[in-house]
Design an enzyme around this catalytic site. Structure first.
Site, PDB file in Angstrom:
ATOM      1  N   GLY A  34       0.803  -1.278   0.060  1.00 32.81           N
ATOM      2  CA  GLY A  34       0.100   0.118  -0.012  1.00 32.81           C
ATOM      3  C   GLY A  34       0.866   1.087  -0.024  1.00 32.81           C
ATOM      4  CB  SER A  35       0.028   4.544   0.707  1.00 30.52           C
ATOM      5  OG  SER A  35      -0.585   4.544   1.895  1.00 30.52           O
ATOM      6  CB  THR A  36       5.204   5.941   1.721  1.00 28.16           C
ATOM      7  OG1 THR A  36       5.530   5.230   0.353  1.00 28.16           O
ATOM      8  CG2 THR A  36       6.151   6.220   2.276  1.00 28.16           C
TER       9      THR A  36
ATOM     10  CB  VAL B  16      -1.109   3.196   5.170  1.00 32.03           C
ATOM     11  CG1 VAL B  16      -1.999   2.029   5.892  1.00 32.03           C
ATOM     12  CG2 VAL B  16      -2.043   4.307   4.757  1.00 32.03           C
TER      13      VAL B  16
ATOM     14  CD  GLU C  99       7.060  -5.544  -1.799  1.00 30.63           C
ATOM     15  OE1 GLU C  99       7.567  -4.378  -2.499  1.00 30.63           O
ATOM     16  OE2 GLU C  99       7.674  -6.572  -1.836  1.00 30.63           O
TER      17      GLU C  99
ATOM     18  CB  CYS D 180       3.213  -0.531  -6.856  1.00 30.07           C
ATOM     19  SG  CYS D 180       3.457  -2.164  -7.232  1.00 30.07           S
TER      20      CYS D 180
HETATM   21  N1  LIG Z   1       4.811  -1.828  -3.776  1.00 32.05           N
HETATM   22  C1  LIG Z   1       3.934  -2.785  -4.112  1.00 32.05           C
HETATM   23  O1  LIG Z   1       4.150  -3.949  -4.392  1.00 32.05           O
HETATM   24  C2  LIG Z   1       2.572  -2.004  -4.485  1.00 32.05           C
HETATM   25  C3  LIG Z   1       1.547  -3.006  -5.214  1.00 32.05           C
HETATM   26  C4  LIG Z   1       0.656  -2.267  -5.208  1.00 32.05           C
HETATM   27  C5  LIG Z   1       0.189  -0.939  -4.608  1.00 32.05           C
HETATM   28  N2  LIG Z   1       1.071  -0.116  -3.999  1.00 32.05           N
HETATM   29  C6  LIG Z   1       0.849   1.122  -3.388  1.00 32.05           C
HETATM   30  O2  LIG Z   1      -0.643   1.108  -2.896  1.00 32.05           O
HETATM   31  C7  LIG Z   1      -0.982   2.373  -2.746  1.00 32.05           C
HETATM   32  C8  LIG Z   1      -2.394   2.548  -3.428  1.00 32.05           C
HETATM   33  O3  LIG Z   1      -2.993   1.723  -2.647  1.00 32.05           O
HETATM   34  P1  LIG Z   1      -3.971   2.207  -1.641  1.00 32.05           P
HETATM   35  O4  LIG Z   1      -4.622   3.488  -1.785  1.00 32.05           O
HETATM   36  O5  LIG Z   1      -5.093   1.186  -1.303  1.00 32.05           O
HETATM   37  O6  LIG Z   1      -2.865   2.219  -0.242  1.00 32.05           O
HETATM   38  P2  LIG Z   1      -3.403   2.545   1.270  1.00 32.05           P
HETATM   39  O7  LIG Z   1      -1.962   2.533   1.971  1.00 32.05           O
HETATM   40  O8  LIG Z   1      -4.465   3.589   1.415  1.00 32.05           O
HETATM   41  O9  LIG Z   1      -4.162   1.190   1.707  1.00 32.05           O
HETATM   42  C9  LIG Z   1      -3.691  -0.173   1.349  1.00 32.05           C
HETATM   43  C10 LIG Z   1      -4.567  -0.973   2.539  1.00 32.05           C
HETATM   44  O10 LIG Z   1      -4.207  -0.599   3.908  1.00 32.05           O
HETATM   45  C11 LIG Z   1      -5.293  -0.533   4.782  1.00 32.05           C
HETATM   46  N3  LIG Z   1      -5.020   0.339   5.681  1.00 32.05           N
HETATM   47  C12 LIG Z   1      -5.292   1.751   5.620  1.00 32.05           C
HETATM   48  N4  LIG Z   1      -5.158   2.254   6.727  1.00 32.05           N
HETATM   49  C13 LIG Z   1      -4.460   1.250   7.696  1.00 32.05           C
HETATM   50  C14 LIG Z   1      -3.812   1.039   9.087  1.00 32.05           C
HETATM   51  N5  LIG Z   1      -3.733   2.540   9.546  1.00 32.05           N
HETATM   52  N6  LIG Z   1      -3.156   0.324   9.182  1.00 32.05           N
HETATM   53  C15 LIG Z   1      -3.348  -1.126   8.563  1.00 32.05           C
HETATM   54  N7  LIG Z   1      -3.934  -1.028   7.451  1.00 32.05           N
HETATM   55  C16 LIG Z   1      -4.288   0.061   6.910  1.00 32.05           C
HETATM   56  C17 LIG Z   1      -6.224  -0.100   3.597  1.00 32.05           C
HETATM   57  O11 LIG Z   1      -7.542  -0.379   4.204  1.00 32.05           O
HETATM   58  C18 LIG Z   1      -5.979  -1.087   2.470  1.00 32.05           C
HETATM   59  O12 LIG Z   1      -6.441  -2.244   2.506  1.00 32.05           O
HETATM   60  C19 LIG Z   1       0.136   3.200  -3.803  1.00 32.05           C
HETATM   61  O13 LIG Z   1       1.092   3.892  -2.994  1.00 32.05           O
HETATM   62  C20 LIG Z   1       0.926   2.209  -4.569  1.00 32.05           C
HETATM   63  O14 LIG Z   1       2.153   2.361  -4.783  1.00 32.05           O
HETATM   64  C21 LIG Z   1       2.311  -0.799  -3.740  1.00 32.05           C
END
Ligand SMILES: NC(=O)c1ccc[n+]([C@@H]2O[C@H](COP(=O)([O-])OP(=O)(O)OC[C@H]3O[C@@H](n4cnc5c(N)ncnc54)[C@H](O)[C@@H]3O)[C@@H](O)[C@H]2O)c1
Length: 555
Positions: free
Chosen positions: A274-276, A278, A296, A330
């Site tokens: 997910g995002s940096t 979070v 990741e 990503c």
């Molecule tokens: N490096 C990789 O392999 C990869 C792959 C796909 C996406 N991404 C990244 O993901 C991001 C986009 O996805 P997004 O908008 O869903 O990201 P996000 O970080 O907002 O959410 C990712 C997940 O984390 C959960 N989450 C939110 N707050 C949380 C917390 N406090 N504790 C635990 N879990 C929590 C969300 O519900 C969701 O399921 C982009 O930055 C993208 O680059 C990375």
């Protein structure tokens, strides 16, 4: 006929031959594999729509699933509480105790059952992923199904080899010892995944975690939960057909609260995708129980085009690298660093094609090249970054605006965009766009290309294009990233024994490949006597307790 055409024709022929052979191999492999029956996606809406209560009460307790291309509400699912998440972890742990003793034969059977279903139902899987995430069917076929199948096929053919005990040298002093490393299941893996590839993001951690002998508790994104109903049924049916314990895979729906409960819960390893922003929360939460994490995170890949690059190869690859899944990747090419000698031709060609792309709902009438933005508000965020760059001197050659394609009044769309004159001081160079923007900066030397590529907080993937592989490799070796593809984009992801992951704000730890599979295990060191009947080791008399100077040193 030019060299390029000969080259492309030979490449295409090779792909067709290898592809045909692969299909034969996969079919032969799956011939004696049980078939599973799964209620298809057509049953999802009616059966799982559980709308109750007032809208404000629902907001906290329900995840509202919408089709990003039309704005239509598809269904509502429970937003799980921390207590419910912990209950699911407990169930997974019970199953993990059984599954950790399963044989590789049984784990392979499970993966073969899944693979067989995926191959024969790829159309449904793609349509469900497209509806949930807004991506065109071609992008779903490529990024959801093909990649997942290839990863499963790799685990089936090589997974056991890399998880078997591995001999290590014991060193000169311990020559009489046999040393090895063993890879044991960690127990329960907790995975938290984003919305961009609703199918692949679930099956990617799932297949690796289960093959390594673990249970999996996976939190899907609140922005792509609907599809998990169908994908969850595939998983349940496959587990049952393979004789795996009930509860081995738990799917969590909900918001940040549910994700946080997972990171603080009794899991043995966390994979966060997910995002940096979070990712930082996840790491802090995991610190209390010292749960190991793989992060990741975001990316902003540099795509370097040298003056001697083959533009017939670089241009179509650049377009796919920027616009696959509307840039919601990503490892997406977000910063194009193009040498002045080829800059104008490159931008003219990418802009010309971009202006011809068709955009609209992926499941609407007619073929589309670009779909919708899945995340609510993301189209506006992309617009903000593009507008900021334009205000600072960048120029739009294609797209550059939020659009409302016909037949999708409630959809979230941003037009595929080509932006030139981008510089590192602009927000669009530093912040992840996660949208369909091909942003180009000019460079005048390889050293400047490297410096520009490294001038960004992210370090996930990268690509270098040059007719000289030596030159491309010299540039690649200076990039502070986790992955580089030479004369291609993101192909490291398709070479299955390679690890996936980044550096800097793109995270750490490796997922997928040999390193990723082993990262789902406890790496255990074992040493034993090499020839026990000949040479047994005991503590030498002079080191035995109780110490006695007279006895041992002869004083
Ligand atoms: N490096 C990789 O392999 C990869 C792959 C796909 C996406 N991404 C990244 O993901 C991001 C986009 O996805 P997004 O908008 O869903 O990201 P996000 O970080 O907002 O959410 C990712 C997940 O984390 C959960 N989450 C939110 N707050 C949380 C917390 N406090 N504790 C635990 N879990 C929590 C969300 O519900 C969701 O399921 C982009 O930055 C993208 O680059 C990375």
């Amino acid at each position: 006929m030019s060299d390029n055409y000969v080259y492309n024709a030979a490449g295409l022929l090779a792909i067709v031959i290898v592809g045909a052979l692969l299909i034969k191999v996969v079919k032969a492999l799956l011939i004696s594999t049980p078939t599973i029956d799964v209620l298809g996606p057509e049953g999802l809406k009616a059966q799982d729509k559980t709308v109750n209560g007032s809208s404000s009460a629902r907001a906290a307790t329900q995840v509202v699933c919408t089709d990003p291309a039309t704005g239509e509400v598809i269904c509502e699912l429970p937003a799980m509480t921390a207590a419910q998440v912990n209950e699911r972890i407990t169930q997974a742990r019970q199953a993990a105790e059984v599954w950790r003793r399963s044989s590789f034969k049984q784990r392979k059977l499970l993966l073969r059952i899944m693979l067989k279903y995926i191959v024969s139902h790829q159309d449904e899987i793609c349509r469900v992923a497209a509806r949930d995430s807004g991506k065109p069917l071609v992008d779903a076929a490529f990024g959801e199904v093909m990649v997942t199948c290839e990863k499963i096929a790799w685990i089936l053919s090589e997974g056991e080899r890399w998880l078997k005990p591995e001999k290590r040298s014991a060193g000169a002093m311990m020559f009489y010892k046999a040393a090895r490393v063993e890879f044991h299941p960690v127990g329960v893996v907790g995975a938290i995944v984003p919305w961009n590839y609703p199918f692949h993001n679930v099956f990617n951690p799932l297949t690796a975690a289960l093959f390594a002998g673990n249970a999996l508790v996976i939190k899907v994104s609140e922005h792509a939960s609907w599809s998990s109903l169908y994908y969850g049924r595939i998983i349940e049916a496959a587990l049952q057909a393979a004789g795996a314990p009930k509860g081995l895979v738990q799917i969590i729906t909900g918001y940040a609260e549910a994700g946080e409960a997972l990171t603080k819960g009794q899991v043995d390893k966390i994979i966060f995708v997910g995002s940096t922003q979070v990712g930082r929360h996840v790491m802090r939460a995991a610190a209390d129980r010292l749960t190991p994490v793989t992060l990741e995170l975001g990316g902003k890949d540099a795509f370097i085009v040298c003056p001697d690059a083959d533009l017939n190869q670089a241009v179509p690859t650049a377009l796919r690298g920027a616009f696959q899944s509307c840039g919601q990747n990503c490892a997406g090419a977000e910063r194009f660093i193009v040498h002045s000698d080829v800059h104008d031709t490159f931008v003219q060609r990418v802009a010309e094609t971009t202006n011809r792309l068709r955009q609209g709902p992926p499941l609407g009438q007619g073929m589309v090249d670009a779909g919708a933005m899945c995340l609510p508000g993301l189209a506006d965020k992309v617009a903000e970054l593009v507008d900021d760059a334009v205000a600072q001197g960048a120029k739009v050659l294609a797209g550059g605006k939020v659009v409302h394609p016909a037949g999708a009044p409630g959809g979230q769309f941003y037009a595929p965009t080509v932006l030139v004159g981008v510089t590192p001081s602009m927000r669009i160079w530093q912040e992840e766009v996660f949208g369909p923007v091909l942003a180009v900066a000019r460079c005048s030397s390889d050293a400047e290309a490297v410096q520009l590529a490294n001038s960004c907080p992210f370090g996930l993937g990268s690509a270098v294009f040059s007719r000289s592989q030596r030159r491309a490799n010299a540039i690649a070796s200076q990039l502070r990233v986790g992955m580089t593809s030479i004369n291609d984009f993101a192909t490291t992801y398709m070479c299955q024994s390679l690890p996936f992951g980044g550096v800097k704000e793109s995270g750490f730890g490796r997922f997928a490949g040999i390193e990723g599979l082993r990262a789902l295990c406890v790496t255990k060191a074992v040493a034993e006597d090499r020839v026990p009947w000949l040479m047994k080791t005991t503590i030498p008399p002079m080191l035995q307790y109780p110490e006695s100077k007279e006895d041992k040193l002869g004083h």
